[in-house]
Design an enzyme around this catalytic site. Structure first.
Site, PDB file in Angstrom:
ATOM      1  N   HIS A  54       0.871  -1.179   0.000  1.00 19.29           N
ATOM      2  CA  HIS A  54       0.000   0.000   0.000  1.00 19.29           C
ATOM      3  C   HIS A  54       0.913   1.236   0.000  1.00 19.29           C
ATOM      4  O   HIS A  54       2.030   1.174   0.539  1.00 19.29           O
ATOM      5  CB  HIS A  54      -0.826  -0.052   1.289  1.00 19.29           C
ATOM      6  CG  HIS A  54      -1.907   0.963   1.414  1.00 19.29           C
ATOM      7  ND1 HIS A  54      -1.666   2.260   1.775  1.00 19.29           N
ATOM      8  CD2 HIS A  54      -3.249   0.869   1.243  1.00 19.29           C
ATOM      9  CE1 HIS A  54      -2.814   2.920   1.831  1.00 19.29           C
ATOM     10  NE2 HIS A  54      -3.789   2.096   1.506  1.00 19.29           N
TER      11      HIS A  54
ATOM     12  N   ASP B 298       3.039  -4.545   8.029  1.00 18.70           N
ATOM     13  CA  ASP B 298       1.849  -3.706   7.875  1.00 18.70           C
ATOM     14  C   ASP B 298       0.648  -4.636   8.005  1.00 18.70           C
ATOM     15  O   ASP B 298       0.315  -5.374   7.079  1.00 18.70           O
ATOM     16  CB  ASP B 298       1.888  -3.030   6.496  1.00 18.70           C
ATOM     17  CG  ASP B 298       0.569  -2.357   6.155  1.00 18.70           C
ATOM     18  OD1 ASP B 298      -0.372  -2.415   6.968  1.00 18.70           O
ATOM     19  OD2 ASP B 298       0.472  -1.772   5.057  1.00 18.70           O
TER      20      ASP B 298
ATOM     21  N   GLN C 252      -4.567  -4.876   6.962  1.00 18.14           N
ATOM     22  CA  GLN C 252      -5.582  -5.819   6.467  1.00 18.14           C
ATOM     23  C   GLN C 252      -5.551  -7.118   7.250  1.00 18.14           C
ATOM     24  O   GLN C 252      -6.591  -7.708   7.534  1.00 18.14           O
ATOM     25  CB  GLN C 252      -5.344  -6.116   4.978  1.00 18.14           C
ATOM     26  CG  GLN C 252      -5.537  -4.930   4.060  1.00 18.14           C
ATOM     27  CD  GLN C 252      -6.975  -4.423   4.038  1.00 18.14           C
ATOM     28  OE1 GLN C 252      -7.926  -5.159   4.274  1.00 18.14           O
ATOM     29  NE2 GLN C 252      -7.129  -3.145   3.755  1.00 18.14           N
TER      30      GLN C 252
ATOM     31  N   LYS D 172     -10.263  -0.592  10.614  1.00 21.74           N
ATOM     32  CA  LYS D 172     -10.336  -1.809   9.792  1.00 21.74           C
ATOM     33  C   LYS D 172     -10.517  -3.044  10.669  1.00 21.74           C
ATOM     34  O   LYS D 172     -10.491  -4.168  10.203  1.00 21.74           O
ATOM     35  CB  LYS D 172      -9.058  -1.964   8.961  1.00 21.74           C
ATOM     36  CG  LYS D 172      -8.882  -0.877   7.906  1.00 21.74           C
ATOM     37  CD  LYS D 172      -7.676  -1.159   7.047  1.00 21.74           C
ATOM     38  CE  LYS D 172      -7.238   0.037   6.232  1.00 21.74           C
ATOM     39  NZ  LYS D 172      -8.102   0.296   5.083  1.00 21.74           N
TER      40      LYS D 172
ATOM     41  N   CYS E 212      -4.827   2.572  -3.690  1.00 18.26           N
ATOM     42  CA  CYS E 212      -3.600   3.035  -3.009  1.00 18.26           C
ATOM     43  C   CYS E 212      -2.460   2.035  -3.201  1.00 18.26           C
ATOM     44  O   CYS E 212      -1.633   1.831  -2.288  1.00 18.26           O
ATOM     45  CB  CYS E 212      -3.823   3.273  -1.519  1.00 18.26           C
ATOM     46  SG  CYS E 212      -4.965   4.598  -1.191  1.00 18.26           S
TER      47      CYS E 212
HETATM   48  N1  PLP Z   1      -1.806  -0.680   4.606  1.00 18.67           N
HETATM   49  C1  PLP Z   1      -2.755  -1.402   4.003  1.00 18.67           C
HETATM   50  C2  PLP Z   1      -2.436  -2.792   3.508  1.00 18.67           C
HETATM   51  C3  PLP Z   1      -4.032  -0.868   3.844  1.00 18.67           C
HETATM   52  O1  PLP Z   1      -4.987  -1.582   3.243  1.00 18.67           O
HETATM   53  C4  PLP Z   1      -4.286   0.441   4.329  1.00 18.67           C
HETATM   54  C5  PLP Z   1      -5.606   1.055   4.136  1.00 18.67           C
HETATM   55  O2  PLP Z   1      -6.343   0.703   3.245  1.00 18.67           O
HETATM   56  C6  PLP Z   1      -3.257   1.135   4.955  1.00 18.67           C
HETATM   57  C7  PLP Z   1      -2.024   0.549   5.072  1.00 18.67           C
HETATM   58  C8  PLP Z   1      -3.470   2.510   5.501  1.00 18.67           C
HETATM   59  O3  PLP Z   1      -4.393   2.471   6.557  1.00 18.67           O
HETATM   60  P1  PLP Z   1      -4.983   3.822   7.166  1.00 18.67           P
HETATM   61  O4  PLP Z   1      -5.567   4.586   6.009  1.00 18.67           O
HETATM   62  O5  PLP Z   1      -6.017   3.347   8.141  1.00 18.67           O
HETATM   63  O6  PLP Z   1      -3.858   4.532   7.809  1.00 18.67           O
END
Ligand code: PLP
Length: 437
Positions: free
Chosen positions: A141, A218, A221, A244, A389
């Site tokens: 992401h 990370d 998800q 999430k 993203c």
């Molecule tokens: N990493 C992953 C794999 C994600 O799917 C997301 C959000 O969709 C993020 C990071 C970023 O999360 P946040 O927007 O809650 O900071």
């Protein structure tokens, strides 16, 4: 039919009904799932963007606002003590949920993005230098890519990327080549928000550790789909977002080995994160407060704690079983016969029910993901379209956008049926002008 077979059939019917009833009861905990769209129940298939929130979370947050409202770690009165206790209890709750060995390693942030930036800034800028490498994957992401681009640029370090196999899984055969003594950090998603593929984290962590690299996961998800055992995994950092994970927006967590945090300077500066301040300088507070500058998201932390209670009340065994059924159903529905090109592995055991796909209309022409999502949205089926993203990943796959339908354990099979029916309708709808012409 013999009496025995009749009794067995009744028991099986009852079993099926009670499984169905369980889902109905479970869904009743999530007020937003009751929403209607044009007289029909709204179909929510965007849980990877934000999961829904059970009432228990809202109740815990209301309790704070209605009965315990005060700032934390400051006041010398009963309300402030109660608020502080509730906030710190949430930290303990999260440490337990993640299997984090030490609560001092649990830092509240605004979300995954802030947690990843915290590490890239406070660890990356201190520990990376010219010639050093950070190993990422092409499936990251933007939140776990751009902060590393900035840190690498600032420190003269180099980014390397683990590629994907044809099936959309990480190509571990490239590890030997990419993971070297120059690798200071492996920063990897625990589950791609696009591919839904499960990631062999244990193998990645041990490979990284064998060359002396630190590991960041990370888990934005991952956390809703799999039990995390941070101590067992041996990662140095793990980031997640409350919204999430059934929790409120505006709260996230960086869970880290305390020794890693000890060797980092603060990321944000202000109140609470200091021990002493003079006009010339400051010394830092103990962990984890060194990384929590200013008034923290108190109600949100408490809400996240309640979300984890709720989640564990259901249990990851039950979640995995429901998700397996959703994955199998989704894979059966989203296939080439329906004009769908699905990304990620076809083996249900290797993925979660997060489905990204492109669709061609009945004449075989591509339907733009935004057109598809708009039509589905108009029919009450909520999905997400766009680059998700993860532009480098989509580029790698020869795409600029996809449509994503993402489930959580509260998603019903009927919702996936509604998605399939809406896709069928869209395919005829978009091929109509051509047919007329
Ligand atoms: N990493 C992953 C794999 C994600 O799917 C997301 C959000 O969709 C993020 C990071 C970023 O999360 P946040 O927007 O809650 O900071």
């Amino acid at each position: 039919m013999t009496l025995l077979r009749a009794a067995a059939a009744t028991a099986a019917r009852r079993g099926a009904r009670s499984a169905e009833l369980d889902l109905d009861r479970l869904r009743a905990d999530f007020p937003a799932l009751e929403r209607e769209h044009d007289g029909r129940r709204q179909v929510y298939l965007d849980s990877a963007a934000s999961s829904q929130t059970p009432r228990a979370v809202l109740d815990a947050m209301s309790r704070y606002y209605l009965e315990q409202r005060a700032n934390v770690h400051r006041g010398d009165y009963a309300l402030a003590f109660e608020a502080t206790l509730a906030y710190e209890a949430a930290r303990d709750r999260i440490a337990r949920f993640l299997g984090a060995p030490d609560r001092r390693g649990v830092v509240f942030t605004r979300g995954t993005t802030e947690a990843l930036n915290l590490v890239a800034h406070a660890w990356g800028r201190r520990h990376l230098g010219p010639g050093d490498e950070v190993l990422l994957t092409v499936a990251e992401h933007h939140s776990n890519l751009v902060p590393w681009q900035l840190a690498a640029r600032a420190r003269g370090a180099t980014l390397r990327f683990l590629p994907l196999t044809e099936e959309g899984e990480l190509d571990l055969s490239a590890l030997d080549r990419l993971l070297t003594r120059r690798t200071r950090l492996l920063a990897v998603t625990g589950m791609s928000n696009v591919l839904g593929a499960r990631v062999p984290l244990a193998a990645l962590v041990s490979a990284a550790r064998s060359v002396g690299a630190r590991v960041l996961v990370d888990a934005a998800q991952l956390a809703l789909h799999e039990r995390i055992d941070l101590a067992g995994l041996g990662a140095d950092f793990l980031a997640l977002s409350g919204h999430k994970l059934l929790g409120p927006t505006g709260i996230g967590v960086l869970a880290a080995r305390p020794e890693r945090l000890e060797e980092m300077d603060p990321f944000l500066a202000g109140g609470e994160m200091v021990d002493d301040v003079t006009l010339e300088g400051a010394t830092w507070n103990e962990l984890p407060y060194r990384f929590e500058a200013g008034t923290p998201p108190i109600a949100e932390a408490i809400g996240l704690g309640a979300a984890l209670d709720y989640l564990e009340g259901i249990g990851f065994a039950a979640i995995r079983a429901r998700e397996a059924a959703l994955t199998r159903h989704g894979l059966a529905l989203l296939d080439a016969g329906r004009g769908v090109r699905l990304l990620g592995p076809r083996d249900p055991a290797r993925r979660a029910p997060v489905f990204s796909f492109s669709v061609v209309d009945a004449s075989g022409d591509p339907i733009h993901p935004h057109d598809l999502a708009t039509l589905l949205g108009a029919e009450g089926v909520a999905v997400r379209a766009g680059h998700q993203c993860a532009r480098p990943l989509l580029r790698e796959l020869g795409l600029s956008a996809v449509t994503r339908a993402s489930c959580a354990f509260y998603t019903s099979l009927a919702e996936l049926d509604a998605l399939a029916a809406a896709i069928d309708h869209a395919r005829t709808f978009f091929s109509r002008p051509r047919a007329r012409g």
